[in-house]
Design an enzyme around this catalytic site. Sequence first.
Site, PDB file in Angstrom:
ATOM      1  N   ASN A 101      50.015  27.856  34.931  1.00 34.48           N
ATOM      2  CA  ASN A 101      50.104  28.111  36.377  1.00 34.48           C
ATOM      3  C   ASN A 101      49.315  27.062  37.157  1.00 34.48           C
ATOM      4  OD1 ASN A 101      51.633  30.668  37.258  1.00 34.48           O
ATOM      5  ND2 ASN A 101      50.577  31.303  35.396  1.00 34.48           N
TER       6      ASN A 101
ATOM      7  N   HIS B 103      49.987  37.928  38.839  1.00 33.03           N
ATOM      8  CA  HIS B 103      50.046  38.943  37.781  1.00 33.03           C
ATOM      9  C   HIS B 103      51.465  38.971  37.203  1.00 33.03           C
ATOM     10  CE1 HIS B 103      48.856  42.439  35.506  1.00 33.03           C
ATOM     11  NE2 HIS B 103      50.038  42.954  35.802  1.00 33.03           N
TER      12      HIS B 103
ATOM     13  N   GLU C 122      38.654  44.915  45.813  1.00 30.48           N
ATOM     14  CA  GLU C 122      37.646  45.391  44.858  1.00 30.48           C
ATOM     15  C   GLU C 122      38.270  46.016  43.615  1.00 30.48           C
ATOM     16  OE1 GLU C 122      37.857  46.137  48.005  1.00 30.48           O
ATOM     17  OE2 GLU C 122      35.958  45.689  49.019  1.00 30.48           O
TER      18      GLU C 122
ATOM     19  N   ASP D 277      44.113  44.637  40.427  1.00 34.19           N
ATOM     20  CA  ASP D 277      45.532  44.438  40.791  1.00 34.19           C
ATOM     21  C   ASP D 277      45.975  45.382  41.918  1.00 34.19           C
ATOM     22  OD1 ASP D 277      45.663  42.582  38.672  1.00 34.19           O
ATOM     23  OD2 ASP D 277      46.278  44.130  37.254  1.00 34.19           O
TER      24      ASP D 277
ATOM     25  N   ALA E  91      59.527  33.047  37.468  1.00 35.43           N
ATOM     26  CA  ALA E  91      58.814  33.706  38.566  1.00 35.43           C
ATOM     27  C   ALA E  91      57.442  33.094  38.861  1.00 35.43           C
ATOM     28  CB  ALA E  91      58.675  35.196  38.272  1.00 35.43           C
TER      29      ALA E  91
HETATM   30  C1  GAR Z   1      49.837  34.227  33.189  1.00 33.28           C
HETATM   31  O1  GAR Z   1      50.982  34.852  32.665  1.00 33.28           O
HETATM   32  C2  GAR Z   1      49.225  35.073  34.279  1.00 33.28           C
HETATM   33  O2  GAR Z   1      50.166  35.734  35.059  1.00 33.28           O
HETATM   34  C3  GAR Z   1      48.420  36.040  33.464  1.00 33.28           C
HETATM   35  O3  GAR Z   1      47.843  35.252  32.450  1.00 33.28           O
HETATM   36  C4  GAR Z   1      48.731  34.166  32.138  1.00 33.28           C
HETATM   37  C5  GAR Z   1      47.971  32.860  32.184  1.00 33.28           C
HETATM   38  O4  GAR Z   1      48.759  31.783  31.753  1.00 33.28           O
HETATM   39  N1  GAR Z   1      47.459  36.725  34.264  1.00 33.28           N
HETATM   40  C6  GAR Z   1      47.138  38.003  34.100  1.00 33.28           C
HETATM   41  O5  GAR Z   1      47.592  38.691  33.218  1.00 33.28           O
HETATM   42  C7  GAR Z   1      46.142  38.548  35.127  1.00 33.28           C
HETATM   43  N2  GAR Z   1      46.040  39.973  35.027  1.00 33.28           N
HETATM   44  P1  GAR Z   1      48.404  30.296  32.106  1.00 33.28           P
HETATM   45  O6  GAR Z   1      46.932  30.070  31.712  1.00 33.28           O
HETATM   46  O7  GAR Z   1      49.329  29.471  31.273  1.00 33.28           O
HETATM   47  O8  GAR Z   1      48.635  30.098  33.577  1.00 33.28           O
END
Ligand code: GAR
Length: 197
Positions: A14, A110, A148, A151, A180
């Site tokens: 990301n 998320h 706080e 999610d 997405a």
């Molecule tokens: C992503 O899928 C993000 O949406 C998730 O961790 C992954 C990180 O991937 N985040 C969560 O689950 C937050 N609750 P990345 O390091 O390749 O971006």
Amino acid sequence: MLKVVVMVSGGGTNLQAIIDAVDNGTIRNTEIIGVIANNEGAYALERAKKAGIPSFVVSPKQYADRAEFNDALLNKVKELNPDLVVLAGFLVKIPEAFVHEYNHRIINIHPSLIPSFCGTGFYGLHVHEAALEKGVKVTGATVHFVDEGMDTGEIILQKPVMVEKGDTPEVLQKRVMEQAEWKILPKAIDMIANNEL
Ligand code: GAR
């Protein structure tokens, strides 16, 4: 120019999507001024280095207790002084003092359609395991402001993704990222940077 700090824990795909979108103009009027990882092994740090973005590690291992780590995390962000903090796979709960200091200036990606498959314990691959276990036919991703809770903050953007026959958690995770996450996270930053929210 919107000054952005991106916080990461892992692979940083990301983060890469944000870097690429700033480079190719999909995100306008934005500068990534720093990347903070809570874990020195995060591959995201390599991505930051390659892009010439200053990167920092603030790990719980460097501090005596959680309170000291929380203080250090907030102090590092304050030192960088961003307009917006982006949690891009940052798997640490943001302490309350941090949320209050940066109210409506922290966003998170998320990997599900909130309020499904979110809250404590729902992160990374676990989210997709839970979605497949439940047998949902549509999942997706959500960008939301951080408050706080876990999610629970105000939703900014969501995008649905179809579950397909034979999906494994890994296959579904990749599809949700490609279709997405890597689209709506850059889009949300661009909207904030250009007062389009
Ligand atoms: C992503 O899928 C993000 O949406 C998730 O961790 C992954 C990180 O991937 N985040 C969560 O689950 C937050 N609750 P990345 O390091 O390749 O971006």
